[in-house]
Design a protein around this motif. Sequence first.
Motif, mmCIF file in Angstrom:
data_model
loop_
_atom_site.group_PDB
_atom_site.id
_atom_site.type_symbol
_atom_site.label_atom_id
_atom_site.label_comp_id
_atom_site.label_asym_id
_atom_site.label_seq_id
_atom_site.Cartn_x
_atom_site.Cartn_y
_atom_site.Cartn_z
ATOM 1 N N GLY A 152 26.172 -26.984 -15.388
ATOM 2 C CA GLY A 152 24.746 -27.854 -16.799
ATOM 3 C C GLY A 152 25.058 -26.480 -17.549
ATOM 4 N N GLY A 153 24.009 -25.088 -16.747
ATOM 5 C CA GLY A 153 23.178 -24.308 -17.673
ATOM 6 C C GLY A 153 24.177 -23.344 -18.375
ATOM 7 N N LYS A 154 25.745 -23.442 -17.566
ATOM 8 C CA LYS A 154 27.098 -22.267 -18.419
ATOM 9 C C LYS A 154 27.730 -23.600 -19.527
ATOM 10 C CE LYS A 154 28.610 -19.953 -14.436
ATOM 11 N NZ LYS A 154 29.258 -20.223 -12.783
ATOM 12 N N LEU A 155 27.557 -24.511 -19.762
ATOM 13 C CA LEU A 155 27.654 -25.534 -20.672
ATOM 14 C C LEU A 155 26.463 -25.241 -21.624
ATOM 15 C CD1 LEU A 155 29.338 -27.590 -22.239
ATOM 16 C CD2 LEU A 155 28.232 -29.874 -20.435
ATOM 17 N N ALA A 156 25.587 -25.160 -21.970
ATOM 18 C CA ALA A 156 24.136 -25.150 -22.529
ATOM 19 C C ALA A 156 24.320 -23.710 -23.188
ATOM 20 C CB ALA A 156 22.659 -25.258 -21.886
ATOM 21 N N ALA A 157 24.914 -23.005 -22.754
ATOM 22 C CA ALA A 157 25.275 -21.897 -22.862
ATOM 23 C C ALA A 157 26.315 -21.516 -23.957
ATOM 24 C CB ALA A 157 25.182 -20.270 -21.267
ATOM 25 N N GLN A 158 27.167 -22.225 -23.623
ATOM 26 C CA GLN A 158 29.017 -22.171 -24.047
ATOM 27 C C GLN A 158 28.458 -23.061 -25.286
ATOM 28 O OE1 GLN A 158 31.081 -24.480 -21.366
ATOM 29 N NE2 GLN A 158 31.523 -22.161 -20.017
ATOM 30 N N THR A 159 27.480 -23.965 -25.561
ATOM 31 C CA THR A 159 27.469 -24.904 -26.653
ATOM 32 C C THR A 159 26.345 -23.755 -27.555
ATOM 33 O OG1 THR A 159 27.045 -26.988 -25.405
ATOM 34 C CG2 THR A 159 25.775 -26.713 -27.507
ATOM 35 N N MET A 160 25.311 -23.307 -27.132
ATOM 36 C CA MET A 160 24.728 -22.226 -27.624
ATOM 37 C C MET A 160 25.463 -21.332 -28.453
ATOM 38 S SD MET A 160 21.573 -21.133 -28.717
ATOM 39 C CE MET A 160 20.846 -22.428 -27.437
ATOM 40 N N ALA A 161 26.765 -20.996 -27.595
ATOM 41 C CA ALA A 161 27.466 -19.534 -28.049
ATOM 42 C C ALA A 161 28.246 -20.143 -29.438
ATOM 43 C CB ALA A 161 28.387 -19.080 -27.493
ATOM 44 N N LYS A 162 29.001 -21.762 -29.229
ATOM 45 C CA LYS A 162 29.636 -22.133 -30.375
ATOM 46 C C LYS A 162 28.410 -21.925 -31.328
ATOM 47 C CE LYS A 162 32.826 -24.704 -27.809
ATOM 48 N NZ LYS A 162 33.570 -25.855 -26.878
ATOM 49 N N LEU A 163 27.297 -22.664 -31.343
ATOM 50 C CA LEU A 163 26.069 -23.126 -32.697
ATOM 51 C C LEU A 163 26.839 -21.856 -33.265
ATOM 52 C CD1 LEU A 163 23.319 -25.506 -30.283
ATOM 53 C CD2 LEU A 163 25.302 -26.010 -32.126
ATOM 54 N N ALA A 164 25.592 -20.274 -32.376
ATOM 55 C CA ALA A 164 25.773 -19.599 -33.185
ATOM 56 C C ALA A 164 26.464 -19.057 -33.805
ATOM 57 C CB ALA A 164 25.106 -18.287 -31.727
ATOM 58 N N GLY A 165 27.634 -19.064 -33.390
ATOM 59 C CA GLY A 165 29.147 -18.539 -34.032
ATOM 60 C C GLY A 165 29.323 -17.340 -33.520
#
Length: 332
Positions: A152-165
């Motif tokens: 779940g933490g990894k998914l959150a980081a992947q999500t954050m990366a997509k948001l940041a571009g």
Amino acid sequence: MKLTKTLIAAGTLASAASLVAACGSGQVGQSGSGDTSNNTITSKKLTLVPGVQAEPFYISMQCGAQDEAKKLGYELTTQAPQKFDAAMQTTIVNALGSNPPAALLIAPTDDQAMLAPIQQVKNRGTKIVEVDTSLQDKSVAASSISSDNTAGGKLAAQTMAKLAGDKPGSVLILDTIAGTSTTAARAKGFEDELKNHPNLKSAGIQFTQNEPDQAASKVTAALASTPDLIGIFATNLNTGEGAATGLRNAGKIGQVNLVGFDASPSEVDGLKKGEYQALIAQDPAAIGTQGVQQAVAALEGKPVTRNLTADLHSITKDDMDANSKYFYKQNC
């Protein structure tokens, strides 16, 4: 930016009188009318001791557990501490020793401090099932059901990366209380995955004692000390709600990406308003349902699965309506 939904299977002691119980159709932290005076170890009485009362995650868990217990012909009583606190939870668990349930479903508030009181209940013949959190000692529980928190933490980081571009910046991680197995795993998973995104760097982990006001203060301090702060990962609903308050007070809503863990009513409302950019929702009702199933299997001499994981879901404003079934409840 729309993100595709990703699924991953994956210290003061309070008196017992100050801790409010819930049972039957009541909610975590409310009084029930069930009489457990005749409860014996051979009865069909189950007890759920979640991490804290009146929290939507645990209410949703209780709802799933109650429904499954009724379906299987068992009675579930819920008793919850007023705070996510090992001393308060210990008082509740110790009180079970004089009238032990057939099975105890518990979310340990500390992975070491709760060992002794839970072991004492087990020694009376009670089956132990861990829900959401777990002890370090793996010999106590018959089964443990939780989300795959590292994933779940990894998914959150992947999500954050997509948001940041491609934008570079620092990301703050807000954890709860040291020794909480679930949120520690989320924080570690997030930091590990963040290393795969070179434009993002960790601004460190801050502990909030699971208090929203402390989370808000940590955000205020981080905004002052970290000019390139681009994101915040909040490891549970209290830290998320506090982080949103901190950003709101600083006028930084939408300027700093907030990814929260859980989907409480206030977080869902915040996602709708743009205070959160994404939520990593668990499925607490499924955890409660599976917890009862494993407890009953242990009691009836049927096969028990030692470790089970519930799904996680990355939700954004664009796809929140399609994922509304994962929003946490305030009542059953």
